[in-house]
Design a protein around this motif. Structure first.
Motif, PDB file in Angstrom:
ATOM      1  N   ARG A  66       4.844 -21.430   8.545  1.00  0.00           N
ATOM      2  CA  ARG A  66       6.024 -20.398   7.835  1.00  0.00           C
ATOM      3  C   ARG A  66       5.742 -19.724   9.018  1.00  0.00           C
ATOM      4  O   ARG A  66       5.255 -18.895   9.255  1.00  0.00           O
ATOM      5  CB  ARG A  66       5.529 -19.806   5.963  1.00  0.00           C
ATOM      6  CG  ARG A  66       4.828 -20.856   5.079  1.00  0.00           C
ATOM      7  CD  ARG A  66       5.088 -19.969   4.190  1.00  0.00           C
ATOM      8  NE  ARG A  66       4.465 -19.456   4.027  1.00  0.00           N
ATOM      9  CZ  ARG A  66       3.500 -17.937   2.852  1.00  0.00           C
ATOM     10  NH1 ARG A  66       4.651 -18.017   2.133  1.00  0.00           N
ATOM     11  NH2 ARG A  66       2.700 -17.537   2.907  1.00  0.00           N
ATOM     12  N   LYS A  68       9.636 -17.160  10.689  1.00  0.00           N
ATOM     13  CA  LYS A  68      10.306 -15.818  10.667  1.00  0.00           C
ATOM     14  C   LYS A  68      11.164 -15.825  11.716  1.00  0.00           C
ATOM     15  O   LYS A  68      10.107 -14.694  12.056  1.00  0.00           O
ATOM     16  CB  LYS A  68      10.110 -15.449   9.570  1.00  0.00           C
ATOM     17  CG  LYS A  68      11.407 -14.156   9.231  1.00  0.00           C
ATOM     18  CD  LYS A  68      11.959 -13.135   8.497  1.00  0.00           C
ATOM     19  CE  LYS A  68      12.650 -12.588   7.805  1.00  0.00           C
ATOM     20  NZ  LYS A  68      13.039 -11.917   7.099  1.00  0.00           N
ATOM     21  N   GLU A  71      16.259 -12.041  10.899  1.00  0.00           N
ATOM     22  CA  GLU A  71      17.052 -11.871   9.141  1.00  0.00           C
ATOM     23  C   GLU A  71      16.497 -12.828   7.849  1.00  0.00           C
ATOM     24  O   GLU A  71      17.727 -12.892   6.965  1.00  0.00           O
ATOM     25  CB  GLU A  71      17.963 -10.539   9.377  1.00  0.00           C
ATOM     26  CG  GLU A  71      17.759  -9.775  10.442  1.00  0.00           C
ATOM     27  CD  GLU A  71      19.270  -9.312   9.791  1.00  0.00           C
ATOM     28  OE1 GLU A  71      19.993  -9.337   9.226  1.00  0.00           O
ATOM     29  OE2 GLU A  71      19.568  -7.155  10.719  1.00  0.00           O
ATOM     30  N   ASN A  72      16.679 -13.778   8.421  1.00  0.00           N
ATOM     31  CA  ASN A  72      16.490 -15.283   7.739  1.00  0.00           C
ATOM     32  C   ASN A  72      15.577 -15.157   6.364  1.00  0.00           C
ATOM     33  O   ASN A  72      14.589 -14.454   7.064  1.00  0.00           O
ATOM     34  CB  ASN A  72      17.509 -16.463   8.687  1.00  0.00           C
ATOM     35  CG  ASN A  72      15.872 -17.482   9.256  1.00  0.00           C
ATOM     36  OD1 ASN A  72      15.025 -16.418   8.752  1.00  0.00           O
ATOM     37  ND2 ASN A  72      16.174 -17.455  10.768  1.00  0.00           N
ATOM     38  N   ASP A  73      15.848 -16.212   5.561  1.00  0.00           N
ATOM     39  CA  ASP A  73      14.895 -16.025   4.968  1.00  0.00           C
ATOM     40  C   ASP A  73      13.170 -17.178   6.003  1.00  0.00           C
ATOM     41  O   ASP A  73      12.156 -17.273   4.807  1.00  0.00           O
ATOM     42  CB  ASP A  73      14.925 -16.959   3.920  1.00  0.00           C
ATOM     43  CG  ASP A  73      16.438 -16.502   2.657  1.00  0.00           C
ATOM     44  OD1 ASP A  73      15.909 -15.193   2.789  1.00  0.00           O
ATOM     45  OD2 ASP A  73      17.035 -16.941   2.227  1.00  0.00           O
ATOM     46  N   GLY A  74      13.465 -17.316   6.619  1.00  0.00           N
ATOM     47  CA  GLY A  74      12.653 -18.094   7.334  1.00  0.00           C
ATOM     48  C   GLY A  74      12.632 -19.552   7.194  1.00  0.00           C
ATOM     49  O   GLY A  74      13.253 -20.101   6.849  1.00  0.00           O
ATOM     50  N   ASN A  75      11.204 -20.685   7.628  1.00  0.00           N
ATOM     51  CA  ASN A  75      11.075 -21.816   7.877  1.00  0.00           C
ATOM     52  C   ASN A  75       9.669 -22.011   7.021  1.00  0.00           C
ATOM     53  O   ASN A  75       8.710 -21.526   7.727  1.00  0.00           O
ATOM     54  CB  ASN A  75      11.273 -22.358   9.235  1.00  0.00           C
ATOM     55  CG  ASN A  75      12.613 -22.193   9.565  1.00  0.00           C
ATOM     56  OD1 ASN A  75      13.293 -22.405   9.685  1.00  0.00           O
ATOM     57  ND2 ASN A  75      12.872 -20.871  10.488  1.00  0.00           N
TER      58      ASN A  75
END
Length: 276
Positions: A66, A68, A71-75
């Motif tokens: 996981r 990031k 500022e996105n929610d991540g992958n």
């Protein structure tokens, strides 16, 4: 996962370090560690790491990743990592069954990453690769190379951190933090009372500038190996690697450790910050 027997020397070193911690007088964290206590913990750590070096060989790791980068929610992806124990190493990153995000190969001098969705490959050779920042520039927020990550996940910390240490200081629960003044990877390395590395930062104690922070959790194997590595940065980058499965297969062939690019792939130079 194959269980291994800890060599008697390493087991004795871990025991002596724990004994030294238990017998040491209780003092406030942050003060200099007694020399005998600091030496015992460090030697236990090096014995553990060197026993893992001696057990090096073909391996394959299946891990969840996981990460990031802004500022996105991540992958959330799956990471498959394999080699014959040394370079070259291969790393495949997949978003799902059959959905490959990247295929990566790294050795002592070159980094090559193929992004199927872009039909592009990113290549670098030289200082960026040796400094361990190629993965970061490709978009995976870790300050290590693929070989470094493999060594950390396999407990081969002596391949990443130099043996020189200074300014040993006590931390919470009797652990000890050492400044790493030399070597390719510097900063601060914190050991548990038993001599297992549990935290690294790229800033030494007392420095105000916040940077990379890595924390390590272990499995229940004998000897223990890293189960989870959590890496964060003050700028908001983060990555969590959680080992799901360890395998010790037969040696891989050159083809299995290679990375052949499909015809027509655009090959671009990887520069710092290219895909972040």
């Amino acid at each position: 996962m194959r269980r291994r027997i800890l060599p008697l020397l390493a087991l004795a070193a871990l025991f002596l370090a724990a004994l030294a911690q238990g017998c040491a007088p209780r003092v406030a964290p942050g003060v200099p560690a007694p020399a005998g206590q600091a030496d015992a913990a460090w030697h236990a750590y090096r014995s553990w790491a060197q026993s893992n070096d001696a057990d090096a060989g073909p391996f394959r790791l299946n891990a969840s990743l996981r990460y990031k980068t802004g500022e996105n929610d991540g992958n959330r992806v799956v990471a498959l990592l394999w080699s014959n124990g040394e370079v070259p190493l291969r790393l495949d990153i997949m978003a799902g069954i059959g959905a490959t995000v990247a295929r990566i190969r790294e050795d002592d001098t070159t980094f090559l990453a193929y992004a199927p969705n872009e039909h592009r490959a990113y290549y670098h050779s030289g200082d960026l690769n040796r400094g361990g920042r190629a993965l970061l520039s490709f978009g995976v927020p870790v300050p290590f190379s693929v070989p470094d990550l493999a060594n950390l996940l396999n407990g081969r910390f002596a391949q990443v951190f130099d043996d020189d240490r200074a300014d040993a200081r006590l931390v919470t629960d009797g652990g000890i933090a050492y400044t790493l003044p030399r070597g390719r990877v510097r900063g601060m390395l914190e050991l548990s009372p038993e001599g297992l590395p549990r935290r690294w930062t790229d800033t030494a104690p007392g420095e105000k500038q916040a940077g990379w922070d890595m924390r390590i959790d272990y499995d229940e194997a004998v000897p223990p190996l890293p189960r989870k590595i959590t890496i964060t940065h003050a700028k908001g980058y983060s990555a969590i690697l959680l080992v799901k499965e360890r395998e010790r297969p037969q040696p891989f062939t050159g083809e299995q450790l290679g990375l052949e690019l499909p015809e027509g792939t655009e090959v671009l130079p990887l520069r710092e910050g290219t895909r972040r």
